[in-house]
Scaffold this motif. Sequence first.
Motif, PDB file in Angstrom:
ATOM      1  N   ALA A 124       0.845  -1.194   0.000  1.00 19.90           N
ATOM      2  CA  ALA A 124       0.000   0.000   0.000  1.00 19.90           C
ATOM      3  C   ALA A 124       0.883   1.247   0.000  1.00 19.90           C
ATOM      4  O   ALA A 124       1.977   1.252   0.568  1.00 19.90           O
ATOM      5  CB  ALA A 124      -0.932   0.009   1.213  1.00 19.90           C
ATOM      6  N   VAL A 125       0.391   2.300  -0.639  1.00 17.30           N
ATOM      7  CA  VAL A 125       1.097   3.581  -0.658  1.00 17.30           C
ATOM      8  C   VAL A 125       0.061   4.684  -0.808  1.00 17.30           C
ATOM      9  O   VAL A 125      -0.971   4.498  -1.462  1.00 17.30           O
ATOM     10  CB  VAL A 125       2.131   3.626  -1.813  1.00 17.30           C
ATOM     11  N   ASP A 185       8.529  -2.483  -6.795  1.00 19.17           N
ATOM     12  CA  ASP A 185       9.084  -1.187  -7.193  1.00 19.17           C
ATOM     13  C   ASP A 185       8.266  -0.551  -8.313  1.00 19.17           C
ATOM     14  O   ASP A 185       8.042   0.659  -8.330  1.00 19.17           O
ATOM     15  CB  ASP A 185      10.545  -1.356  -7.641  1.00 19.17           C
ATOM     16  N   ILE A 186       7.813  -1.368  -9.254  1.00 21.29           N
ATOM     17  CA  ILE A 186       6.992  -0.859 -10.355  1.00 21.29           C
ATOM     18  C   ILE A 186       5.633  -0.395  -9.836  1.00 21.29           C
ATOM     19  O   ILE A 186       5.049   0.558 -10.342  1.00 21.29           O
ATOM     20  CB  ILE A 186       6.831  -1.933 -11.443  1.00 21.29           C
ATOM     21  N   PHE A 187       5.141  -1.072  -8.797  1.00 18.43           N
ATOM     22  CA  PHE A 187       3.870  -0.668  -8.190  1.00 18.43           C
ATOM     23  C   PHE A 187       3.926   0.779  -7.709  1.00 18.43           C
ATOM     24  O   PHE A 187       2.961   1.538  -7.859  1.00 18.43           O
ATOM     25  CB  PHE A 187       3.536  -1.604  -7.028  1.00 18.43           C
ATOM     26  N   LEU A 188       5.059   1.189  -7.152  1.00 19.53           N
ATOM     27  CA  LEU A 188       5.197   2.569  -6.676  1.00 19.53           C
ATOM     28  C   LEU A 188       5.181   3.557  -7.836  1.00 19.53           C
ATOM     29  O   LEU A 188       4.655   4.665  -7.717  1.00 19.53           O
ATOM     30  CB  LEU A 188       6.484   2.710  -5.864  1.00 19.53           C
ATOM     31  N   VAL A 189       5.749   3.163  -8.968  1.00 18.64           N
ATOM     32  CA  VAL A 189       5.717   4.025 -10.162  1.00 18.64           C
ATOM     33  C   VAL A 189       4.283   4.160 -10.658  1.00 18.64           C
ATOM     34  O   VAL A 189       3.813   5.254 -10.978  1.00 18.64           O
ATOM     35  CB  VAL A 189       6.614   3.452 -11.268  1.00 18.64           C
ATOM     36  N   TRP A 190       3.573   3.038 -10.716  1.00 18.48           N
ATOM     37  CA  TRP A 190       2.179   3.057 -11.148  1.00 18.48           C
ATOM     38  C   TRP A 190       1.322   3.889 -10.190  1.00 18.48           C
ATOM     39  O   TRP A 190       0.422   4.627 -10.625  1.00 18.48           O
ATOM     40  CB  TRP A 190       1.633   1.636 -11.228  1.00 18.48           C
ATOM     41  N   LEU A 238      -3.465   3.489  -2.137  1.00 23.38           N
ATOM     42  CA  LEU A 238      -3.615   2.528  -3.226  1.00 23.38           C
ATOM     43  C   LEU A 238      -3.062   1.204  -2.702  1.00 23.38           C
ATOM     44  O   LEU A 238      -1.900   1.132  -2.288  1.00 23.38           O
ATOM     45  CB  LEU A 238      -2.850   2.962  -4.478  1.00 23.38           C
ATOM     46  N   VAL A 239      -3.899   0.175  -2.707  1.00 28.55           N
ATOM     47  CA  VAL A 239      -3.558  -1.110  -2.093  1.00 28.55           C
ATOM     48  C   VAL A 239      -3.518  -2.195  -3.163  1.00 28.55           C
ATOM     49  O   VAL A 239      -4.397  -2.264  -4.034  1.00 28.55           O
ATOM     50  CB  VAL A 239      -4.596  -1.494  -1.013  1.00 28.55           C
TER      51      VAL A 239
END
Length: 513
Positions: free
Chosen positions: A400-401, A439-444, A479-480
């Motif tokens: 989550a971020v 790591d890609i999730f954080l970019v998205w 965003l989870v």
Amino acid sequence: GVGEEGRKLELKHLKEKLDVGADFIITQFFYDVDLFLGYVKRCRSVGITCPIIPGILPIQSYSSLLKMTKFCGISVPKSVIERLQEVRHDDEAVKKIGCEIASEMCRTMLSSSNFLKNEHGEVLVNSGADGFHFYTLNLERSTTRILAALGAVDIIFDNTSATSKKSKKITQNGDETNDLNADSQHSNGSSSITPARRERNESISEEAMSTRRVLPWKPSAMANRSKEDVRPINWSNRPKSYVMRTDEWDEFPNGRWGDSTSPAFGELSDVSHFYSFTLGSEDDRRAMLGHRPLLETDIYEVFAKYVEGTVPHIPWCETPLQPESFLIQPQLAKLNRFGFLTINSQPPVDGLPSSHPVFGWGGKGGRVYQKAYFEFFLSPDKVEILSQMVTHHPNLNLYAVNYAGRDLRVGVEEGGVTALTWGVFPNREILQPTIFDPDIFLVWADEAFSLWSSMWLNLYDFGSESYELVENIRDTYYLVAIIDNEFTDGGKTDDEFSLLTHLLAVGKNSSAS
């Protein structure tokens, strides 16, 4: 339709255009060759002698055929509909038959050519086709296959790429000459194209012709991405954005995702932040997303209606809900009304045949698998409750971020890319076309949060209640992404655990409190 007098008037205006300098005619696309040949005959009867080039639109899917022909007012012969009817839900089979239909049309037009010559043997007019104009719509593979079927090009298939070799130019006397730049074969009086020998190696797309999909996601038609067969799941519903972001990569993942920081892959650029598909006019967007939302539940309802199909798009999803999610559609709608604003999901699959009408992909004789995955926006209080639930189930991973960049990970070991979709096929290595990379999730996530601003927040006046509502959701929600690593037996264990069931339980309990 247009009556006889209307046709005569159209031809009169057409000839006037040619008389003042037009060099050739390209027609609208069609599927009835007799209509085209009749049109050519009428043109010749009024003194039109320029080349007339038929427009060919290869059929890509049954639904697009119906939409395009209805929109453009094109009649479709009953025989064409009958050939497609049985496979209308199988896009790959429709494309294959579509290529056959287009090839047959072209052959018929070529065989109908009748060249009128002067006393010196020079061609004056052709009563058939003077070449072909293909409406590719950036989907060149079908056109390449049609040209190969006509013998106009030699083809070498390398994985999913089709590369043209020498074209054959055929002279009036039937002699073949190699011509790398051969265009239409008919400006010099040719009336037929002879078959050319083709050297072919089987590819993923070749093997998958009999199944619904080559991969779980639609491959790009661009030549430099022909070997790409792995993508992160996050852009599943915004594929154009992902393609734009990775457009300048030197290489694309093939076989496995690997290290996303590799220099060969390059950075996921910010260019797609400027990309947004249209939701129509501002009034259209308000009709879909809300004229004056005042409560969080008003926003929840928009997401729920998207799942149910009454709202066609939301900023994070360019297309309607994917067929594989229809199986959990009622539960998804309920989950959204509990405040889990889903933008991506897939149910678990445990070894279904690769020919399965919903989950199948990749070719004959295989078995496909996938882990349950959900991605959604969620309020901080519900994230805390959800995190506690995940700690009691070691098979779950939660990422989550929030908008400020504060991230949370539960049940996750450092590093590691997770395969979310994979397939096992005869005589091939295991394919894993869809992955999750933390790591890609954080970019998205950066892109996902920006869409609240660029496609929703700007509908409302600054400082209004609706503006502050959407702004608050953007600024405070997380965003989870949550993954269930237990995919066997439909994602259930002896205690009937399933990810969706527990998400609904969390939603119900948190809403009640």
